[in-house]
Design a protein around this motif. Sequence first.
Motif, PDB file in Angstrom:
ATOM      1  N   MET A   1     -19.693  63.750  22.112  1.00 32.61           N
ATOM      2  CA  MET A   1     -18.750  64.298  21.121  1.00 32.61           C
ATOM      3  C   MET A   1     -18.282  63.174  20.198  1.00 32.61           C
ATOM      4  O   MET A   1     -17.970  62.088  20.652  1.00 32.61           O
ATOM      5  CB  MET A   1     -17.553  64.900  21.858  1.00 32.61           C
ATOM      6  CG  MET A   1     -16.802  65.924  21.043  1.00 32.61           C
ATOM      7  SD  MET A   1     -15.349  66.530  21.918  1.00 32.61           S
ATOM      8  CE  MET A   1     -14.110  65.339  21.422  1.00 32.61           C
ATOM      9  N   SER A   2     -18.233  63.447  18.906  1.00 33.66           N
ATOM     10  CA  SER A   2     -17.836  62.379  17.997  1.00 33.66           C
ATOM     11  C   SER A   2     -16.313  62.292  17.878  1.00 33.66           C
ATOM     12  O   SER A   2     -15.602  63.286  18.021  1.00 33.66           O
ATOM     13  CB  SER A   2     -18.463  62.589  16.624  1.00 33.66           C
ATOM     14  OG  SER A   2     -17.952  63.763  16.049  1.00 33.66           O
ATOM     15  N   LYS A   3     -15.852  61.088  17.623  1.00 34.57           N
ATOM     16  CA  LYS A   3     -14.411  60.867  17.486  1.00 34.57           C
ATOM     17  C   LYS A   3     -13.945  61.307  16.107  1.00 34.57           C
ATOM     18  O   LYS A   3     -14.659  61.091  15.132  1.00 34.57           O
ATOM     19  CB  LYS A   3     -14.121  59.374  17.635  1.00 34.57           C
ATOM     20  CG  LYS A   3     -14.280  58.881  19.048  1.00 34.57           C
ATOM     21  CD  LYS A   3     -13.537  57.568  19.221  1.00 34.57           C
ATOM     22  CE  LYS A   3     -13.619  57.122  20.664  1.00 34.57           C
ATOM     23  NZ  LYS A   3     -14.351  55.894  20.856  1.00 34.57           N
ATOM     24  N   LEU A 285     -11.278  49.349  14.437  1.00 35.65           N
ATOM     25  CA  LEU A 285     -12.315  48.466  14.966  1.00 35.65           C
ATOM     26  C   LEU A 285     -13.689  48.569  14.282  1.00 35.65           C
ATOM     27  O   LEU A 285     -14.322  47.535  14.042  1.00 35.65           O
ATOM     28  CB  LEU A 285     -12.432  48.641  16.485  1.00 35.65           C
ATOM     29  CG  LEU A 285     -12.866  47.361  17.205  1.00 35.65           C
ATOM     30  CD1 LEU A 285     -11.890  46.216  16.974  1.00 35.65           C
ATOM     31  CD2 LEU A 285     -13.045  47.625  18.690  1.00 35.65           C
ATOM     32  N   PRO A 286     -14.172  49.774  13.933  1.00 34.09           N
ATOM     33  CA  PRO A 286     -15.464  49.806  13.244  1.00 34.09           C
ATOM     34  C   PRO A 286     -15.450  49.031  11.920  1.00 34.09           C
ATOM     35  O   PRO A 286     -16.385  48.283  11.620  1.00 34.09           O
ATOM     36  CB  PRO A 286     -15.701  51.299  12.995  1.00 34.09           C
ATOM     37  CG  PRO A 286     -14.849  51.997  13.991  1.00 34.09           C
ATOM     38  CD  PRO A 286     -13.649  51.121  14.203  1.00 34.09           C
ATOM     39  N   ARG A 309     -18.413  54.961   2.090  1.00 32.86           N
ATOM     40  CA  ARG A 309     -18.846  53.881   2.995  1.00 32.86           C
ATOM     41  C   ARG A 309     -18.054  53.932   4.297  1.00 32.86           C
ATOM     42  O   ARG A 309     -18.580  53.658   5.381  1.00 32.86           O
ATOM     43  CB  ARG A 309     -18.672  52.529   2.293  1.00 32.86           C
ATOM     44  CG  ARG A 309     -19.248  51.394   3.083  1.00 32.86           C
ATOM     45  CD  ARG A 309     -19.283  50.066   2.304  1.00 32.86           C
ATOM     46  NE  ARG A 309     -19.439  49.006   3.282  1.00 32.86           N
ATOM     47  CZ  ARG A 309     -18.560  48.028   3.486  1.00 32.86           C
ATOM     48  NH1 ARG A 309     -17.485  47.920   2.738  1.00 32.86           N
ATOM     49  NH2 ARG A 309     -18.766  47.132   4.425  1.00 32.86           N
ATOM     50  N   ASP A 310     -16.767  54.298   4.205  1.00 33.43           N
ATOM     51  CA  ASP A 310     -15.948  54.476   5.412  1.00 33.43           C
ATOM     52  C   ASP A 310     -16.630  55.426   6.390  1.00 33.43           C
ATOM     53  O   ASP A 310     -16.743  55.148   7.584  1.00 33.43           O
ATOM     54  CB  ASP A 310     -14.586  55.089   5.056  1.00 33.43           C
ATOM     55  CG  ASP A 310     -13.625  54.109   4.408  1.00 33.43           C
ATOM     56  OD1 ASP A 310     -13.978  52.934   4.234  1.00 33.43           O
ATOM     57  OD2 ASP A 310     -12.498  54.555   4.081  1.00 33.43           O
ATOM     58  N   ARG A 311     -17.068  56.559   5.860  1.00 36.07           N
ATOM     59  CA  ARG A 311     -17.669  57.602   6.720  1.00 36.07           C
ATOM     60  C   ARG A 311     -19.004  57.131   7.283  1.00 36.07           C
ATOM     61  O   ARG A 311     -19.344  57.466   8.417  1.00 36.07           O
ATOM     62  CB  ARG A 311     -17.877  58.897   5.914  1.00 36.07           C
ATOM     63  CG  ARG A 311     -16.579  59.519   5.419  1.00 36.07           C
ATOM     64  CD  ARG A 311     -15.934  60.403   6.467  1.00 36.07           C
ATOM     65  NE  ARG A 311     -14.644  60.917   6.024  1.00 36.07           N
ATOM     66  CZ  ARG A 311     -13.926  61.797   6.725  1.00 36.07           C
ATOM     67  NH1 ARG A 311     -14.358  62.242   7.894  1.00 36.07           N
ATOM     68  NH2 ARG A 311     -12.750  62.201   6.265  1.00 36.07           N
ATOM     69  N   GLU A 312     -19.757  56.400   6.484  1.00 35.79           N
ATOM     70  CA  GLU A 312     -21.062  55.913   6.954  1.00 35.79           C
ATOM     71  C   GLU A 312     -20.895  54.949   8.138  1.00 35.79           C
ATOM     72  O   GLU A 312     -21.591  55.053   9.140  1.00 35.79           O
ATOM     73  CB  GLU A 312     -21.797  55.178   5.818  1.00 35.79           C
ATOM     74  CG  GLU A 312     -22.450  56.105   4.819  1.00 35.79           C
ATOM     75  CD  GLU A 312     -22.859  55.342   3.545  1.00 35.79           C
ATOM     76  OE1 GLU A 312     -22.926  55.999   2.497  1.00 35.79           O
ATOM     77  OE2 GLU A 312     -23.086  54.101   3.628  1.00 35.79           O
ATOM     78  N   TRP A 314     -18.294  54.599  10.050  1.00 32.26           N
ATOM     79  CA  TRP A 314     -17.720  55.339  11.174  1.00 32.26           C
ATOM     80  C   TRP A 314     -18.824  56.072  11.943  1.00 32.26           C
ATOM     81  O   TRP A 314     -18.900  56.004  13.177  1.00 32.26           O
ATOM     82  CB  TRP A 314     -16.670  56.325  10.680  1.00 32.26           C
ATOM     83  CG  TRP A 314     -15.910  56.963  11.796  1.00 32.26           C
ATOM     84  CD1 TRP A 314     -16.212  58.140  12.443  1.00 32.26           C
ATOM     85  CD2 TRP A 314     -14.744  56.443  12.434  1.00 32.26           C
ATOM     86  NE1 TRP A 314     -15.296  58.376  13.440  1.00 32.26           N
ATOM     87  CE2 TRP A 314     -14.391  57.352  13.455  1.00 32.26           C
ATOM     88  CE3 TRP A 314     -13.971  55.302  12.240  1.00 32.26           C
ATOM     89  CZ2 TRP A 314     -13.273  57.153  14.277  1.00 32.26           C
ATOM     90  CZ3 TRP A 314     -12.857  55.100  13.052  1.00 32.26           C
ATOM     91  CH2 TRP A 314     -12.536  56.020  14.055  1.00 32.26           C
ATOM     92  N   ALA A 315     -19.689  56.778  11.209  1.00 32.66           N
ATOM     93  CA  ALA A 315     -20.749  57.552  11.852  1.00 32.66           C
ATOM     94  C   ALA A 315     -21.698  56.639  12.633  1.00 32.66           C
ATOM     95  O   ALA A 315     -22.164  56.960  13.717  1.00 32.66           O
ATOM     96  CB  ALA A 315     -21.522  58.342  10.794  1.00 32.66           C
TER      97      ALA A 315
END
Length: 319
Positions: A1-3, A285-286, A309-312, A314-315
Motif C-alpha cells: 500500500m502506498s503512503k 525524508l524522500p 517532481r515532488d510526486r515523482e 515520492w512515488a
Amino acid sequence: MSKPFASSTDTTTKTDTLEILSDGVYALTAEGDPNVGAVEGEDFVVAIESRATPAASRDWLKILREHTDKPVRYLVLTHYHAVRVLGASAFAAEDIIMSNASRDLVAERGEQDWKSEFGRMPRLAKNAEEVPGLTWPTITFDTEYDIELGGDRGKLELRFLGRGHTGGDIVVWHDKSRTLFAGDLVEAKAALYTGDAYHFDWATKTLDNVKAYQAENLIGGRGAVARGVTETDAAVEQTRKFLNGMIDNAGRVHRAGGSLKEAFEATRDALAPEFGAWPIFEHCLPFDVQRLWDEYAGIEHPRIWTAERDREVWAQLQD
Ligand SMILES: [Zn+2]
C-alpha cells in the motif's frame, strides 16, 4: 500500500503556544508546525518569520496584539520557503528583510516552491487565495544587518552564518536577552527538511557558528523553544546528528555504488529509531535523501522542486 503524499492527509489543527522569553521577546510555537517570533523595539515591533498565508499570519498577530500595539516596522524572513514568507502582507511592515541569497532564490524558484509547499502541506495554506503574490524584500544584505531597538532594548543582529537548510538562511540574535531565532537551521524534536540544503556545510561550520552564540533561548524552525545553554546546545547537536546520520548512511550506499532507493532505505532504517516519530519525518525524508544524493553526484545548486517532481520522487521512494 502506498503512503499518502507528504503531509497531504495531515489535517489535525495544531495548538499555538506563546512564550514570552524576556521583556518584549516573543516566540509562538505550534506543536511542530513552523514557529514565528517578534521582538519589541521602543517604538516598533520586529516580526521574525511570516506564516504561510495572510490569514495564518493574522492569527499570530491577534495573539501578539494582546501584548503590544506597536506597529510592525520590520518583518525579517530567515529564508525563502513559501510557508515562511507568503503571509507577509498581513504584517503591513514598513520593510521586509532577507539575505541577498534568499532574494535570488525567490526570483529563481519562488513560484515553483509555492505550489510545491502548498501541495505537500495543504493544512498550512489557510485561505490561500488571499496570498497577493510572491514576497519580495525591501532591504537585503550579504552577511550582516543590525537593527537598533531603541531605549534600553538592545539590538538585533541579522547574520548569514554559512549555507545550511538553504543557500540563504540567516539567524536573528537579540544580544540583551541572548535569544537566537535560528530559522530552519535548527529544529527541536522535529525532522529536518533538507531538500534545498547544503548538508556538508550545514553539519559542520554553519552549525558550529550557530552553537558559538551560546544562546540562552533558541527558537528553531519547528518544535519547542530551547531554554538555557544546555538545552540550546542539545538542539544544535540533535540537528547535527540528524544530518550526520543522513550523510553516513546515504554516503555509504553511494560509495558502494548503490541506488538512490537503497540510500533512502538505509537512511530511514538508521534514523527511524531515534527520529521516526518526530513531526514530518516521513514527509521530509524522500526529498532530503534526494538532495543529499544530488550533492554526492556533484550537483552544487539544488534542483528546483516542482509539484510534479515532488510526486515523482515520492512515488520512487515512498511507494
Ligand atoms: Zn524552510
